[in-house]
Design an enzyme around this catalytic site. Structure first.
Site, mmCIF file in Angstrom:
data_model
loop_
_atom_site.group_PDB
_atom_site.id
_atom_site.type_symbol
_atom_site.label_atom_id
_atom_site.label_comp_id
_atom_site.label_asym_id
_atom_site.label_seq_id
_atom_site.Cartn_x
_atom_site.Cartn_y
_atom_site.Cartn_z
ATOM 1 N N LYS A 1 0.868 -1.183 0.000
ATOM 2 C CA LYS A 1 0.000 0.000 0.000
ATOM 3 C C LYS A 1 0.893 1.217 0.000
ATOM 4 C CE LYS A 1 -4.452 0.637 0.028
ATOM 5 N NZ LYS A 1 -5.510 -0.309 -0.362
ATOM 6 N N ASP B 1 -6.919 4.027 -4.669
ATOM 7 C CA ASP B 1 -7.579 3.811 -3.384
ATOM 8 C C ASP B 1 -8.278 5.146 -3.102
ATOM 9 O OD1 ASP B 1 -7.589 1.667 -1.044
ATOM 10 O OD2 ASP B 1 -7.443 3.601 -0.066
HETATM 11 N N1 GLU Z 1 -7.193 -0.088 -3.150
HETATM 12 C C1 GLU Z 1 -7.879 -1.265 -3.529
HETATM 13 C C2 GLU Z 1 -7.925 -2.225 -2.378
HETATM 14 O O1 GLU Z 1 -7.982 -1.791 -1.242
HETATM 15 C C3 GLU Z 1 -7.383 -1.868 -4.847
HETATM 16 C C4 GLU Z 1 -5.936 -2.197 -4.908
HETATM 17 C C5 GLU Z 1 -5.445 -2.637 -6.287
HETATM 18 O O2 GLU Z 1 -6.239 -2.686 -7.229
HETATM 19 O O3 GLU Z 1 -4.257 -2.921 -6.382
HETATM 20 O O4 GLU Z 1 -7.935 -3.416 -2.520
#
Ligand code: GLU
Length: 447
Positions: free
Chosen positions: A124, A164
């Protein structure tokens, strides 16, 4: 392993990292019993290794605002775990972003990605940059400045960021434009959530919300119910809430509330297509106000300042906004108003007290890492398309997404079915994700 001992050590080592500690505690409590049946895990100190990110990059991001003033923010990338694949997870731009928030999100991502059945590790990133009130040009300049540092840490086989909170298709476009200039390669697979004309998956914007409703429908069917005819309260009005509203409506439910940091919009007759389309305009405006919906549709929407979506009578609650957005008091209010199911779509959207209350008061509950995994799963499908230089139709992606959500639900049932026949979806999701990551770590030795 004893959860209490590990938590005491982590609390002493990372005081004040409350979101991270909360996320770790929930997983460890769920897996403790299964873990202790595997002495080989204990010997390899799997848990001690799994709760620490592999590495964290921190960098300064300096950019110039529309008034010509120099602004400085902090950027981060937390590469949490790469046992089952390259690091994968979104970027969050929000004023409250801290290392603790990104560590909790990276930790959750590791298990969520394991549930998708696709080979992706967990990561993240993001920044304390606040998109609220920023112009399009400011967003672009910030994204470019952010990528000037981030590009050294990522790669299509190394670490693949996506969106996100505060990062959607527009931001991914600006980030990719700068990445391409720096790397001098058209590495499409280095970011997901791209535009559909340049390597993006046709269904990625809808995927988190659609996947959440496929999961919810599975859960309801298992309980002998159906989403059709249900009143659904949704929190937020961003990308995830948008996709959830489309699919819930399509499946015959009535979305009776959406919300924002300013309050709630009650929609007694159910959200319409025009309103759903308007959510996109509200998101792009960077105003972060749900009241704009009531201003646009005054007869059909009633805005109440300072109230949450959980104050509106509903059958099914779908938290789609932010961590810890649903408290124990909210859970009690929901139940008192007749709500009988809560599927968490936001990451860690419910506070521990709320989950406990739901689980002990006959409200069906499923956690975010299972319910919202359709977003990252579709990112995984986007990576597959990019690696093989092909493009699937929306229908093909939707069918694959549906299949993945069915399989996540099955894993939850397999690991979460209790002796009395009820299903603990929190346990199910945590144990299923944990077993996959732990086994991979064990097989790869002490690294
Ligand atoms: N932010 C999204 C999640 O919490 C997607 C992450 C992504 O597609 O890599 O899963």
């Amino acid at each position: 392993m004893k959860t209490n001992d590990i938590m005491a050590r982590l609390r002493a080592k990372y005081p004040g990292e409350n979101e991270y500690l909360q996320a770790v505690q929930e997983v460890l409590e769920s897996v403790e019993e299964v873990y202790n049946q595997h002495p080989e895990f204990e010997k390899a100190k799997i848990v001690e290794r799994m709760v620490e990110p592999d590495r964290i990059f921190t960098f300064r991001v300096t950019w110039v605002d529309d008034r010509g003033e120099v602004q400085t923010n902090t950027g981060y990338r937390v590469q949490f775990n790469s046992a089952i694949g390259p690091y994968k997870g979104g970027l969050r731009f929000h004023r409250a972003v801290t290392p603790s928030m990104l560590k909790f999100l990276g930790f959750e991502q590791t298990f969520k990605n394991a549930l998708t059945t696709l080979p992706m590790g967990g990561a993240k990133g993001g920044s304390d940059f606040d998109p609220v009130g920023k112009s399009n040009d400011e967003i672009m300049r910030f994204c470019q400045a952010f990528m000037l540092e981030l590009w050294q840490c990522i790669g299509p086989d190394q670490d693949i960021p996506a969106g996100d909170v505060g990062v959607g298709g527009r931001e991914i476009g600006y980030l990719y434009g700068m990445y391409k200039k720096l790397a001098r390669e058209y590495n499409t697979g280095v970011l997901t959530g791209k535009g559909s004309t340049w390597g993006g998956s046709i269904l990625r914007p809808e995927a988190t919300g659609f996947g959440a409703l496929y999961f919810t429908q599975n859960l309801l069917h298992k309980a002998g119910k159906d989403i059709k005819g249900c009143r659904v309260a949704v929190s937020g009005f961003g990308n995830v809430a948008w996709g959830a509203c489309i699919k819930a409506t399509e499946l015959g439910a009535k979305v009776v509330a959406i919300s924002g940091p300013d309050g709630v919009c009650e929609i007694p007759d159910g959200i319409t297509k025009e309103m759903i389309d308007y959510m996109l305009i509200m998101r792009a405006s960077n105003r972060n106000r749900v009241e704009d919906m009531a201003d646009k549709f005054p007869g059909a929407c009633k805005f109440t300042a300072g109230k949450k979506a959980w104050s509106v009578k509903c059958d099914v609650a779908l938290p789609c906004a932010f961590q810890n957005e649903l408290s124990e008091d909210d859970a009690k209010e929901l139940k008192a108003n007749g709500c009988w199911c809560c599927c968490e779509v936001s990451n860690m959207g419910c506070q521990p007290g709320a989950i406990h209350y739901f689980q002990h008061n006959g409200v069906l509950f499923a956690p975010g890492k299972a319910v919202n995994a359709g977003g990252v799963a579709t990112s995984g499908l986007e990576m597959t398309q990019n690696a093989s230089h092909i493009s699937w139709s929306g229908a093909e992606v939707d069918a694959k997404l549906h299949f993945i959500m069915d399989s996540i639900h099955e894993q939850c049932v397999k690991y979460g079915t209790q002796p009395d026949g009820s299903i603990d979806y929190v346990k199910g999701a945590n144990i299923a994700g944990f077993m996959k990551v732990a086994t991979a770590m064990l097989e790869q030795g002490t690294v």
